[in-house]
Design an enzyme around this catalytic site. Structure first.
Site, PDB file in Angstrom:
ATOM      1  N   GLU A  16       0.821  -1.212   0.000  1.00  0.00           N
ATOM      2  CA  GLU A  16       0.000   0.000   0.000  1.00  0.00           C
ATOM      3  C   GLU A  16       0.858   1.268   0.000  1.00  0.00           C
ATOM      4  O   GLU A  16       0.497   2.259  -0.652  1.00  0.00           O
ATOM      5  CB  GLU A  16      -0.971  -0.011   1.182  1.00  0.00           C
ATOM      6  CG  GLU A  16      -1.988  -1.143   1.128  1.00  0.00           C
ATOM      7  CD  GLU A  16      -2.809  -1.196  -0.157  1.00  0.00           C
ATOM      8  OE1 GLU A  16      -3.051  -0.129  -0.770  1.00  0.00           O
ATOM      9  OE2 GLU A  16      -3.220  -2.304  -0.549  1.00  0.00           O
ATOM     10  N   HIS A  71       1.735   1.960  -3.474  1.00  0.00           N
ATOM     11  CA  HIS A  71       0.632   2.647  -4.175  1.00  0.00           C
ATOM     12  C   HIS A  71       0.694   4.150  -3.936  1.00  0.00           C
ATOM     13  O   HIS A  71       0.541   4.939  -4.874  1.00  0.00           O
ATOM     14  CB  HIS A  71      -0.728   2.128  -3.708  1.00  0.00           C
ATOM     15  CG  HIS A  71      -1.206   0.918  -4.434  1.00  0.00           C
ATOM     16  ND1 HIS A  71      -1.489   0.900  -5.779  1.00  0.00           N
ATOM     17  CD2 HIS A  71      -1.482  -0.327  -3.992  1.00  0.00           C
ATOM     18  CE1 HIS A  71      -1.898  -0.295  -6.129  1.00  0.00           C
ATOM     19  NE2 HIS A  71      -1.908  -1.071  -5.061  1.00  0.00           N
TER      20      HIS A  71
END
Length: 85
Positions: free
Chosen positions: A46, A49
């Site tokens: 994450e 990202h």
């Protein structure tokens, strides 16, 4: 590793098994935590990202392999086929 951003595509990505993270809680207080296993993997995925990096970038960077999900066989086992890039 896979991602909802690119369903049915998986790839080999090496990540740290244990990480230490620093963050600011909802009250603005600085905290740290140690994450291991799946929690560490998800956190790194994450954070990538947020930095504009997809797992495919990591696969290519690490010279890993890509796989396409082909469905399940008669026993319910996931089937994958190696992709050539």
């Amino acid at each position: 590793e896979g991602c909802l951003s690119t369903p049915d595509i998986w790839g080999e990505v090496e990540r740290f098994q244990t990480i230490k993270v620093s963050y600011q809680n909802a009250e603005g207080k600085q905290e740290t935590a140690s994450l291991t296993g799946v929690s560490a993997w998800i956190f790194q995925h994450e954070i990538d990202h947020l930095n504009g990096i997809l797992f495919q970038d990591r696969v290519l960077e690490q010279k890993g392999k890509f796989y396409k999900f082909m469905g399940k066989d008669k026993t319910g086992t996931d089937m994958f086929e190696e992709m050539t890039i």
